[in-house]
Design a protein around this motif. Sequence first.
Motif, PDB file in Angstrom:
ATOM      1  N   ARG A   1       0.841  -1.188   0.000  1.00  0.00           N
ATOM      2  CA  ARG A   1       0.000   0.000   0.000  1.00  0.00           C
ATOM      3  C   ARG A   1       0.880   1.243   0.000  1.00  0.00           C
ATOM      4  NH1 ARG A   1      -3.067  -2.886  -1.688  1.00  0.00           N
ATOM      5  NH2 ARG A   1      -5.171  -3.463  -1.002  1.00  0.00           N
ATOM      6  N   GLY A   2       0.434   2.266  -0.719  1.00  0.00           N
ATOM      7  CA  GLY A   2       1.237   3.473  -0.872  1.00  0.00           C
ATOM      8  C   GLY A   2       1.466   4.221   0.415  1.00  0.00           C
ATOM      9  N   ASP A   3       0.500   4.147   1.355  1.00  0.00           N
ATOM     10  CA  ASP A   3       0.650   4.934   2.578  1.00  0.00           C
ATOM     11  C   ASP A   3       1.706   4.379   3.523  1.00  0.00           C
ATOM     12  OD1 ASP A   3      -0.660   2.750   3.670  1.00  0.00           O
ATOM     13  OD2 ASP A   3      -2.497   3.826   4.186  1.00  0.00           O
ATOM     14  N   LEU A   4       2.359   3.289   3.152  1.00  0.00           N
ATOM     15  CA  LEU A   4       3.511   2.791   3.918  1.00  0.00           C
ATOM     16  C   LEU A   4       4.654   3.788   3.898  1.00  0.00           C
ATOM     17  CD1 LEU A   4       4.846   0.000   5.124  1.00  0.00           C
ATOM     18  CD2 LEU A   4       5.990  -0.019   2.892  1.00  0.00           C
ATOM     19  N   VAL A   5       4.778   4.552   2.805  1.00  0.00           N
ATOM     20  CA  VAL A   5       5.980   5.348   2.522  1.00  0.00           C
ATOM     21  C   VAL A   5       5.710   6.834   2.716  1.00  0.00           C
ATOM     22  CG1 VAL A   5       7.686   5.934   0.748  1.00  0.00           C
ATOM     23  CG2 VAL A   5       6.735   3.619   0.855  1.00  0.00           C
ATOM     24  N   VAL A   6       6.601   7.490   3.420  1.00  0.00           N
ATOM     25  CA  VAL A   6       6.638   8.963   3.434  1.00  0.00           C
ATOM     26  C   VAL A   6       7.426   9.352   2.193  1.00  0.00           C
ATOM     27  CG1 VAL A   6       7.337  11.028   4.687  1.00  0.00           C
ATOM     28  CG2 VAL A   6       6.545   9.005   5.954  1.00  0.00           C
ATOM     29  N   GLN A   7       6.711   9.762   1.149  1.00  0.00           N
ATOM     30  CA  GLN A   7       7.347   9.874  -0.167  1.00  0.00           C
ATOM     31  C   GLN A   7       8.414  10.955  -0.211  1.00  0.00           C
ATOM     32  OE1 GLN A   7       3.522   7.984  -2.547  1.00  0.00           O
ATOM     33  NE2 GLN A   7       3.954  10.154  -2.811  1.00  0.00           N
ATOM     34  N   SER A   8       8.236  12.035   0.515  1.00  0.00           N
ATOM     35  CA  SER A   8       9.264  13.083   0.535  1.00  0.00           C
ATOM     36  C   SER A   8      10.563  12.554   1.140  1.00  0.00           C
ATOM     37  CB  SER A   8       8.764  14.298   1.317  1.00  0.00           C
ATOM     38  OG  SER A   8       8.420  13.946   2.649  1.00  0.00           O
ATOM     39  N   ASP A   9      10.464  11.677   2.137  1.00  0.00           N
ATOM     40  CA  ASP A   9      11.669  11.090   2.739  1.00  0.00           C
ATOM     41  C   ASP A   9      12.348  10.128   1.774  1.00  0.00           C
ATOM     42  OD1 ASP A   9      11.076  12.518   5.001  1.00  0.00           O
ATOM     43  OD2 ASP A   9      10.320  10.814   6.149  1.00  0.00           O
ATOM     44  N   LEU A  10      11.552   9.382   1.017  1.00  0.00           N
ATOM     45  CA  LEU A  10      12.135   8.479   0.026  1.00  0.00           C
ATOM     46  C   LEU A  10      12.856   9.264  -1.062  1.00  0.00           C
ATOM     47  CD1 LEU A  10      12.588   5.664  -1.144  1.00  0.00           C
ATOM     48  CD2 LEU A  10      10.345   5.846  -2.258  1.00  0.00           C
ATOM     49  N   ILE A  11      12.282  10.371  -1.497  1.00  0.00           N
ATOM     50  CA  ILE A  11      12.940  11.214  -2.506  1.00  0.00           C
ATOM     51  C   ILE A  11      14.311  11.652  -2.008  1.00  0.00           C
ATOM     52  CG2 ILE A  11      12.844  13.431  -3.710  1.00  0.00           C
ATOM     53  CD1 ILE A  11       9.766  13.093  -3.752  1.00  0.00           C
ATOM     54  N   CYS A  12      14.381  12.110  -0.754  1.00  0.00           N
ATOM     55  CA  CYS A  12      15.663  12.556  -0.192  1.00  0.00           C
ATOM     56  C   CYS A  12      16.680  11.417  -0.151  1.00  0.00           C
ATOM     57  CB  CYS A  12      15.447  13.111   1.216  1.00  0.00           C
ATOM     58  SG  CYS A  12      14.540  14.669   1.282  1.00  0.00           S
ATOM     59  N   ALA A  13      16.227  10.215   0.232  1.00  0.00           N
ATOM     60  CA  ALA A  13      17.140   9.073   0.314  1.00  0.00           C
ATOM     61  C   ALA A  13      17.660   8.670  -1.061  1.00  0.00           C
ATOM     62  CB  ALA A  13      16.439   7.902   0.988  1.00  0.00           C
ATOM     63  N   LEU A  14      16.842   8.846  -2.092  1.00  0.00           N
ATOM     64  CA  LEU A  14      17.279   8.559  -3.458  1.00  0.00           C
ATOM     65  C   LEU A  14      18.220   9.651  -3.967  1.00  0.00           C
ATOM     66  CD1 LEU A  14      13.858   7.345  -4.874  1.00  0.00           C
ATOM     67  CD2 LEU A  14      15.932   5.943  -4.722  1.00  0.00           C
ATOM     68  N   GLU A  15      17.903  10.888  -3.646  1.00  0.00           N
ATOM     69  CA  GLU A  15      18.729  12.000  -4.138  1.00  0.00           C
ATOM     70  C   GLU A  15      20.137  11.959  -3.566  1.00  0.00           C
ATOM     71  OE1 GLU A  15      15.327  15.393  -5.124  1.00  0.00           O
ATOM     72  OE2 GLU A  15      16.330  15.396  -3.160  1.00  0.00           O
ATOM     73  N   ASP A  16      20.273  11.541  -2.301  1.00  0.00           N
ATOM     74  CA  ASP A  16      21.630  11.509  -1.742  1.00  0.00           C
ATOM     75  C   ASP A  16      22.322  10.165  -1.959  1.00  0.00           C
ATOM     76  OD1 ASP A  16      20.756   9.732   0.233  1.00  0.00           O
ATOM     77  OD2 ASP A  16      20.718  11.233   1.829  1.00  0.00           O
ATOM     78  N   GLY A  17      21.651   9.247  -2.667  1.00  0.00           N
ATOM     79  CA  GLY A  17      22.272   7.977  -3.011  1.00  0.00           C
ATOM     80  C   GLY A  17      22.256   6.940  -1.916  1.00  0.00           C
ATOM     81  N   HIS A  18      21.638   7.252  -0.779  1.00  0.00           N
ATOM     82  CA  HIS A  18      21.616   6.256   0.297  1.00  0.00           C
ATOM     83  C   HIS A  18      20.812   5.035  -0.129  1.00  0.00           C
ATOM     84  CE1 HIS A  18      22.229   5.011   4.436  1.00  0.00           C
ATOM     85  NE2 HIS A  18      20.986   4.553   4.422  1.00  0.00           N
ATOM     86  N   ILE A  19      19.697   5.260  -0.816  1.00  0.00           N
ATOM     87  CA  ILE A  19      18.933   4.180  -1.426  1.00  0.00           C
ATOM     88  C   ILE A  19      19.291   4.153  -2.910  1.00  0.00           C
ATOM     89  CG2 ILE A  19      16.621   3.335  -1.997  1.00  0.00           C
ATOM     90  CD1 ILE A  19      17.361   3.017   0.936  1.00  0.00           C
ATOM     91  N   ALA A  20      19.742   2.980  -3.388  1.00  0.00           N
ATOM     92  CA  ALA A  20      20.234   2.883  -4.769  1.00  0.00           C
ATOM     93  C   ALA A  20      19.111   2.967  -5.787  1.00  0.00           C
ATOM     94  CB  ALA A  20      21.004   1.585  -4.956  1.00  0.00           C
ATOM     95  N   GLY A  21      17.933   2.497  -5.427  1.00  0.00           N
ATOM     96  CA  GLY A  21      16.809   2.524  -6.353  1.00  0.00           C
ATOM     97  C   GLY A  21      15.534   2.133  -5.636  1.00  0.00           C
ATOM     98  N   ALA A  22      14.414   2.586  -6.150  1.00  0.00           N
ATOM     99  CA  ALA A  22      13.108   2.286  -5.551  1.00  0.00           C
ATOM    100  C   ALA A  22      12.140   1.853  -6.642  1.00  0.00           C
ATOM    101  CB  ALA A  22      12.557   3.494  -4.804  1.00  0.00           C
ATOM    102  N   ALA A  23      11.459   0.742  -6.408  1.00  0.00           N
ATOM    103  CA  ALA A  23      10.451   0.214  -7.329  1.00  0.00           C
ATOM    104  C   ALA A  23       9.102   0.277  -6.623  1.00  0.00           C
ATOM    105  CB  ALA A  23      10.787  -1.217  -7.714  1.00  0.00           C
ATOM    106  N   LEU A  24       8.174   1.053  -7.171  1.00  0.00           N
ATOM    107  CA  LEU A  24       6.880   1.270  -6.524  1.00  0.00           C
ATOM    108  C   LEU A  24       5.743   0.936  -7.478  1.00  0.00           C
ATOM    109  CD1 LEU A  24       7.527   4.819  -4.965  1.00  0.00           C
ATOM    110  CD2 LEU A  24       8.032   2.590  -3.931  1.00  0.00           C
TER     111      LEU A  24
END
Length: 314
Positions: free
Chosen positions: A227-250
């Motif tokens: 379910r989409g509400d699992l994720v705080v999407q703004s936080d995921l964007i930040c984690a992707l932008e700084d490279g901490h998360i290599a990739g996200a599949a949603l």
Amino acid sequence: MDILVLLPFSDDERATIEAAAPDGSRITYTTKADVTDEQVARAEVIVGNLAPARLAAAGHLRLLQLNSAGFDQYMAPGTLPAGAHLACAVGAYGQAVSEHLLTMILMLMKHLDAYRDDFCEHAWRDHGSVTTIAGARVLVLGAGDIGSHFAQLARALGAHVAGVRRHAGDIPDGFERMHTMDELPDLLPQADVIVSFLPSSPDTRGLVNAAFLARCKRGAYFANGGRGDLVVQSDLICALEDGHIAGAALDVTTPEPLPADDPLWDAPNIFITPHVAGQFHLPVVLTNIARITAENLRHLAAGEPLRNDVPLSR
């Protein structure tokens, strides 16, 4: 028994349902768009996710058999008539959703999303080193039917798969280990891939936030097919932008449809599909739903407990 079917079953799938219906039953096949209030009013069983507002007319309803594994929108008190059962379609989507999410993850690992963009531009580019799921530590949140299917696929490719669910209990096929949710903070730093099939609940909403993502191993992949509400999407964007998360599949987002100007679309190394993993695109899904429906028709006629019966607040 008056049975109202709203799904596009094949002739074979209809035959499965008809064989399970009590003698003398009347089965009406229609669509969610075409069903009338008169048909709803006389139905004892409705097969398909009829809009909750239309259930007010269902005065004779004994069973609403959903075509979805989720049932959130039917949980408000008074949505179903007194005495009616609600059954979901857990067990119908394991193959479809697990294959979809695994494919998305592999595309990100191999940069196939970028190569597809290059193909559309007729561009010949090399996107560099890739990674593999073979030998990876995969953490699956939600170890039900879909999670178990995913674990078996990942294990077949050489991954080491651990599961997380509310109660550890027996270890389903595909998993090497099973953990409980309170162990999750200690598991995240070890995982190369985190995949969620968790339902929406007060305990899961916003679970994947800045603190969750910060605990993940740098370079880990994250995927969400629950379910989409699992994720705080703004936080995921930040984690992707700084490279901490290599990739996200949603395959799920908040809201749905995701607005065209939502910043999530433009996050780096993200792959979004429009909540299509679990629909009827894979034909076996409808076959599975027909079998679940047939099983519950037999149980209902015999006064036996239903498969996937959802407890309701009255």
